[in-house]
Write an enzyme that holds these catalytic residues in place. Structure first.
Site, PDB file in Angstrom:
ATOM      1  N   HIS A  89      -9.512   0.626   4.982  1.00 36.60           N
ATOM      2  CA  HIS A  89      -8.246   0.872   5.702  1.00 36.60           C
ATOM      3  C   HIS A  89      -8.528   1.774   6.902  1.00 36.60           C
ATOM      4  O   HIS A  89      -9.393   2.659   6.819  1.00 36.60           O
ATOM      5  CB  HIS A  89      -7.239   1.530   4.752  1.00 36.60           C
ATOM      6  CG  HIS A  89      -5.857   1.565   5.309  1.00 36.60           C
ATOM      7  ND1 HIS A  89      -5.471   2.485   6.258  1.00 36.60           N
ATOM      8  CD2 HIS A  89      -4.780   0.778   5.093  1.00 36.60           C
ATOM      9  CE1 HIS A  89      -4.202   2.265   6.588  1.00 36.60           C
ATOM     10  NE2 HIS A  89      -3.765   1.236   5.884  1.00 36.60           N
ATOM     11  N   GLY A 138       2.824  -1.252   4.244  1.00 35.67           N
ATOM     12  CA  GLY A 138       2.812   0.171   3.940  1.00 35.67           C
ATOM     13  C   GLY A 138       4.213   0.673   3.624  1.00 35.67           C
ATOM     14  O   GLY A 138       4.724   0.506   2.514  1.00 35.67           O
ATOM     15  N   GLY A 139       4.860   1.272   4.617  1.00 36.55           N
ATOM     16  CA  GLY A 139       6.156   1.920   4.413  1.00 36.55           C
ATOM     17  C   GLY A 139       7.179   1.069   3.689  1.00 36.55           C
ATOM     18  O   GLY A 139       7.888   1.556   2.792  1.00 36.55           O
ATOM     19  N   GLU A 141      -5.122  -5.334  10.547  1.00 33.02           N
ATOM     20  CA  GLU A 141      -4.149  -4.268  10.746  1.00 33.02           C
ATOM     21  C   GLU A 141      -4.455  -3.533  12.054  1.00 33.02           C
ATOM     22  O   GLU A 141      -5.301  -2.619  12.071  1.00 33.02           O
ATOM     23  CB  GLU A 141      -4.207  -3.270   9.595  1.00 33.02           C
ATOM     24  CG  GLU A 141      -3.908  -3.870   8.244  1.00 33.02           C
ATOM     25  CD  GLU A 141      -3.378  -2.823   7.280  1.00 33.02           C
ATOM     26  OE1 GLU A 141      -2.272  -3.023   6.763  1.00 33.02           O
ATOM     27  OE2 GLU A 141      -4.042  -1.802   7.066  1.00 33.02           O
ATOM     28  N   GLY A 161       2.574   1.983  10.770  1.00 36.04           N
ATOM     29  CA  GLY A 161       3.546   3.075  10.644  1.00 36.04           C
ATOM     30  C   GLY A 161       4.237   3.447  11.939  1.00 36.04           C
ATOM     31  O   GLY A 161       4.895   4.491  12.010  1.00 36.04           O
ATOM     32  N   ASN A 209       0.869  -1.188   0.000  1.00 41.09           N
ATOM     33  CA  ASN A 209       0.000   0.000   0.000  1.00 41.09           C
ATOM     34  C   ASN A 209       0.901   1.232   0.000  1.00 41.09           C
ATOM     35  O   ASN A 209       1.518   1.545   1.006  1.00 41.09           O
ATOM     36  CB  ASN A 209      -0.876  -0.047   1.263  1.00 41.09           C
ATOM     37  CG  ASN A 209      -1.694   1.217   1.467  1.00 41.09           C
ATOM     38  OD1 ASN A 209      -1.786   2.056   0.560  1.00 41.09           O
ATOM     39  ND2 ASN A 209      -2.287   1.357   2.634  1.00 41.09           N
ATOM     40  N   TRP A 210       0.952   1.894  -1.153  1.00 38.92           N
ATOM     41  CA  TRP A 210       1.838   3.071  -1.261  1.00 38.92           C
ATOM     42  C   TRP A 210       1.235   4.308  -0.593  1.00 38.92           C
ATOM     43  O   TRP A 210       1.870   5.340  -0.521  1.00 38.92           O
ATOM     44  CB  TRP A 210       2.132   3.360  -2.733  1.00 38.92           C
ATOM     45  CG  TRP A 210       3.271   2.553  -3.302  1.00 38.92           C
ATOM     46  CD1 TRP A 210       3.846   1.439  -2.750  1.00 38.92           C
ATOM     47  CD2 TRP A 210       3.974   2.806  -4.527  1.00 38.92           C
ATOM     48  NE1 TRP A 210       4.861   0.988  -3.551  1.00 38.92           N
ATOM     49  CE2 TRP A 210       4.969   1.796  -4.652  1.00 38.92           C
ATOM     50  CE3 TRP A 210       3.879   3.763  -5.536  1.00 38.92           C
ATOM     51  CZ2 TRP A 210       5.858   1.748  -5.741  1.00 38.92           C
ATOM     52  CZ3 TRP A 210       4.748   3.706  -6.627  1.00 38.92           C
ATOM     53  CH2 TRP A 210       5.726   2.708  -6.714  1.00 38.92           C
ATOM     54  N   LYS A 211      -0.019   4.216  -0.164  1.00 37.90           N
ATOM     55  CA  LYS A 211      -0.711   5.365   0.431  1.00 37.90           C
ATOM     56  C   LYS A 211      -0.551   6.607  -0.467  1.00 37.90           C
ATOM     57  O   LYS A 211      -0.461   6.461  -1.677  1.00 37.90           O
ATOM     58  CB  LYS A 211      -0.192   5.614   1.846  1.00 37.90           C
ATOM     59  CG  LYS A 211      -0.193   4.346   2.692  1.00 37.90           C
ATOM     60  CD  LYS A 211      -0.030   4.625   4.145  1.00 37.90           C
ATOM     61  CE  LYS A 211       0.065   3.310   4.897  1.00 37.90           C
ATOM     62  NZ  LYS A 211      -0.027   3.455   6.323  1.00 37.90           N
ATOM     63  N   SER A 258       3.571  -2.382  10.266  1.00 35.03           N
ATOM     64  CA  SER A 258       5.017  -2.386  10.511  1.00 35.03           C
ATOM     65  C   SER A 258       5.692  -3.705  10.129  1.00 35.03           C
ATOM     66  O   SER A 258       6.638  -4.137  10.786  1.00 35.03           O
ATOM     67  CB  SER A 258       5.320  -2.030  11.975  1.00 35.03           C
ATOM     68  OG  SER A 258       4.874  -0.708  12.249  1.00 35.03           O
ATOM     69  N   GLU A 282      -7.027   4.230   7.988  1.00 35.63           N
ATOM     70  CA  GLU A 282      -6.870   5.660   7.695  1.00 35.63           C
ATOM     71  C   GLU A 282      -8.119   6.206   7.005  1.00 35.63           C
ATOM     72  O   GLU A 282      -8.400   7.406   7.094  1.00 35.63           O
ATOM     73  CB  GLU A 282      -5.592   5.870   6.859  1.00 35.63           C
ATOM     74  CG  GLU A 282      -4.348   5.665   7.716  1.00 35.63           C
ATOM     75  CD  GLU A 282      -3.094   5.270   6.959  1.00 35.63           C
ATOM     76  OE1 GLU A 282      -3.065   5.383   5.719  1.00 35.63           O
ATOM     77  OE2 GLU A 282      -2.129   4.841   7.627  1.00 35.63           O
TER      78      GLU A 282
HETATM   79  C1  PEP Z   1      -0.791  -0.005   6.121  1.00 39.48           C
HETATM   80  O1  PEP Z   1      -1.083   1.170   6.297  1.00 39.48           O
HETATM   81  O2  PEP Z   1      -1.548  -0.723   5.460  1.00 39.48           O
HETATM   82  C2  PEP Z   1       0.434  -0.508   6.736  1.00 39.48           C
HETATM   83  C3  PEP Z   1       0.477  -1.770   7.007  1.00 39.48           C
HETATM   84  O3  PEP Z   1       1.430   0.401   6.999  1.00 39.48           O
HETATM   85  P1  PEP Z   1       2.898   0.104   7.597  1.00 39.48           P
HETATM   86  O4  PEP Z   1       3.402  -1.180   6.985  1.00 39.48           O
HETATM   87  O5  PEP Z   1       3.721   1.279   7.219  1.00 39.48           O
HETATM   88  O6  PEP Z   1       2.732  -0.043   9.072  1.00 39.48           O
END
Ligand code: PEP
Length: 247
Positions: A95, A231-232, A165, A171, A11-13, A210, A97
């Site tokens: 998600h 994500g990141g 999640e 994050g 997920n590049w957000k 994470s 967010e």
């Molecule tokens: C996400 O937002 O879907 C996610 C898993 O982010 P991160 O891996 O950065 O925690």
């Protein structure tokens, strides 16, 4: 019932411009042989370019959200049909967010899942508790409630995945312990079986929050973990590939 094929989705957000497609191409080039399905979900602005850049590769492209309606006067929103038309085959829905920042309820997420099915997109439906809810001992009730409320009966027989999640792990660099992840994933599986019968065992339950190359192997080999939503660490091909190689 055989084990579902693992899915590793990035997920590049709200990150990435056309120059970032070099990372997506590097993922495809470095994939080698893997038992996992792999997908990258960029911003809507990049879906068509990424789908073009990754055509003839094993990396699928997904959206990050969609509107429930197929078209209309909804300025700034994107329909599932438009995401599909741009070249995506999956879409992340619900998600945290979106749930927290845009007031998305389980019922709205369920209506978006129906939109995804209507458009021929495979939904990745996100659920997860906040830190307060975990501290209050409510994690299992919150997550299974979100599964019941966000997954419509129409998913029966369709391809989809659920991504667990924990909001506090996204994050932050924090992750639940492996037994904590397994406890929630088993509860999600039991709920899917309650809702869909034996077919509820056919879809992967992803973990997200994470995930990085250094913790991926332990997480991905935990009971009922069928992949990851990343994500990141999905923004850099080397990190994302490190996670895929841990499957
Ligand atoms: C996400 O937002 O879907 C996610 C898993 O982010 P991160 O891996 O950065 O925690």
């Amino acid at each position: 019932m055989t084990t579902p094929q693992p899915l590793i989705a990035g997920n590049w957000k709200m990150n990435g411009v056309s120059a970032s497609l070099a990372e997506a191409k590097a993922v495809a080039a470095g994939l080698g042989s893997t038992s996992a399905r792999v997908a990258l979900c960029p911003s809507a602005t990049l879906i068509a370019q990424m789908a073009w850049a990754l055509k003839d590769t094993a990396v699928a492209v997904g959206g990050q959200d969609c509107r429930a309606e197929p078209s209309g006067a909804f300025t700034g929103d994107v329909a599932a049909e438009q995401i599909k038309d741009a070249g995506a085959s999956l879409v992340i829905l619900g998600h945290s967010e979106r749930r927290a920042g845009h007031g998305e309820t389980d019922a709205l997420v369920a209506s978006k899942v129906l939109a995804a099915l209507r458009a021929g997109l495979e939904p990745i439906v996100c659920v997860g508790e906040t830190l307060e809810q975990r501290k209050a001992g409510e994690a299992l009730a919150v997550v299974t409630g979100q599964v019941r409320g966000s997954l419509p009966a129409e998913l029966a027989g369709k391809a989809y995945s659920v991504a667990y999640e924990p909001v506090w792990a996204i994050g932050t660099g924090l992750t639940p312990t492996t037994p904590e992840i397994e406890e929630v994933h088993r509860a999600i599986r039991a709920t899917l079986v309650e809702m869909f019968g034996e077919a509820g065992r056919a879809m992967p339950i992803l973990y997200g929050g994470s995930v990085k190359p250094s913790n991926a192997a332990e997480i991905l080999h935990a009971d009922e973990v069928g992949g990851a939503l990343v994500g990141g660490a999905a923004l850099k091909a080397e990190d994302f590939l490190g996670i895929i190689r841990a499957v």
